[in-house]
Structures are given as structure tokens and as C-alpha cells.
Motif scaffolding. Sequence first.
Motif, PDB file in Angstrom:
ATOM      1  N   ILE A  34       0.844  -1.194   0.000  1.00 35.84           N
ATOM      2  CA  ILE A  34       0.000   0.000   0.000  1.00 35.84           C
ATOM      3  C   ILE A  34       0.880   1.244   0.000  1.00 35.84           C
ATOM      4  O   ILE A  34       2.046   1.199   0.386  1.00 35.84           O
ATOM      5  N   SER A  35       0.317   2.346  -0.428  1.00 39.57           N
ATOM      6  CA  SER A  35       1.051   3.608  -0.476  1.00 39.57           C
ATOM      7  C   SER A  35       1.027   4.325   0.867  1.00 39.57           C
ATOM      8  O   SER A  35       1.988   4.995   1.236  1.00 39.57           O
ATOM      9  N   ALA A  36      -0.093   4.190   1.576  1.00 44.14           N
ATOM     10  CA  ALA A  36      -0.220   4.852   2.875  1.00 44.14           C
ATOM     11  C   ALA A  36      -1.350   4.213   3.668  1.00 44.14           C
ATOM     12  O   ALA A  36      -2.192   3.508   3.124  1.00 44.14           O
ATOM     13  N   TYR A  37      -1.355   4.510   4.948  1.00 39.57           N
ATOM     14  CA  TYR A  37      -2.321   3.974   5.897  1.00 39.57           C
ATOM     15  C   TYR A  37      -2.771   5.142   6.766  1.00 39.57           C
ATOM     16  O   TYR A  37      -1.965   5.727   7.475  1.00 39.57           O
ATOM     17  N   VAL A  38      -4.040   5.522   6.686  1.00 39.21           N
ATOM     18  CA  VAL A  38      -4.546   6.680   7.421  1.00 39.21           C
ATOM     19  C   VAL A  38      -5.650   6.222   8.372  1.00 39.21           C
ATOM     20  O   VAL A  38      -6.627   5.611   7.952  1.00 39.21           O
ATOM     21  N   LEU A  39      -5.468   6.511   9.652  1.00 38.81           N
ATOM     22  CA  LEU A  39      -6.467   6.133  10.649  1.00 38.81           C
ATOM     23  C   LEU A  39      -7.609   7.137  10.690  1.00 38.81           C
ATOM     24  O   LEU A  39      -7.421   8.326  10.454  1.00 38.81           O
ATOM     25  N   LYS A  40      -8.797   6.631  10.993  1.00 36.68           N
ATOM     26  CA  LYS A  40      -9.972   7.484  11.174  1.00 36.68           C
ATOM     27  C   LYS A  40     -10.049   7.900  12.632  1.00 36.68           C
ATOM     28  O   LYS A  40      -9.647   7.139  13.492  1.00 36.68           O
ATOM     29  N   PRO A  41     -10.550   9.050  12.941  1.00 33.88           N
ATOM     30  CA  PRO A  41     -11.068  10.061  12.029  1.00 33.88           C
ATOM     31  C   PRO A  41      -9.938  10.624  11.171  1.00 33.88           C
ATOM     32  O   PRO A  41      -8.822  10.820  11.640  1.00 33.88           O
ATOM     33  N   ILE A  42     -10.252  10.870   9.929  1.00 33.85           N
ATOM     34  CA  ILE A  42      -9.244  11.273   8.955  1.00 33.85           C
ATOM     35  C   ILE A  42      -8.878  12.740   9.125  1.00 33.85           C
ATOM     36  O   ILE A  42      -9.741  13.609   9.160  1.00 33.85           O
ATOM     37  N   ASP A  43      -7.580  12.960   9.228  1.00 27.54           N
ATOM     38  CA  ASP A  43      -7.030  14.320   9.222  1.00 27.54           C
ATOM     39  C   ASP A  43      -6.859  14.688   7.745  1.00 27.54           C
ATOM     40  O   ASP A  43      -6.039  14.089   7.039  1.00 27.54           O
ATOM     41  N   ILE A  44      -7.638  15.630   7.265  1.00 28.67           N
ATOM     42  CA  ILE A  44      -7.659  15.976   5.848  1.00 28.67           C
ATOM     43  C   ILE A  44      -6.286  16.409   5.342  1.00 28.67           C
ATOM     44  O   ILE A  44      -5.911  16.122   4.201  1.00 28.67           O
ATOM     45  N   TYR A  45      -5.495  17.041   6.181  1.00 31.00           N
ATOM     46  CA  TYR A  45      -4.169  17.489   5.776  1.00 31.00           C
ATOM     47  C   TYR A  45      -3.215  16.302   5.652  1.00 31.00           C
ATOM     48  O   TYR A  45      -2.387  16.254   4.739  1.00 31.00           O
TER      49      TYR A  45
END
Length: 63
Positions: A34-45
Motif C-alpha cells: 500500500i502507499s499509505a495507511y490513514v487512521l480514522k477520524p481522517i485528518d484531511i491534511y
Amino acid sequence: MIKKIREIDEDIPVIVTTAHQETTFLMQSIELNISAYVLKPIDIYKLEENLIKAIEPKILKNN
């Protein structure tokens, strides 16, 4: 879903967003490149930063 995407195109950027902080899930995702892993709640920045990092190599490769 990542496995199916990789069958079609191994180089397409994939960013996973999840509320789960499960180590097994994260490790499986990393193994699928994968390219990235973003946890929720998502920080838009943070998401924007990861999107740029994910697509930049693909754009540079195609130029």
C-alpha cells in the motif's frame, strides 16, 4: 480489495483508511504494498499529504 487491485495493476497507488488499529490488518496491507495507511477520524491534511506522496512517483514515471 487490495489483492484484486494488485492483480490488475501492481503500481497503482492504494491508500487504506480505517478505524481499526489491528496490527495484523496493518501488516497484511503493508505486504500488499500500500502507499499509505490513514487512521480514522481522517485528518484531511494528512490525507492530502499521503495522496501527493502516493501519486507523485506515478506521475513522474509517466512523464
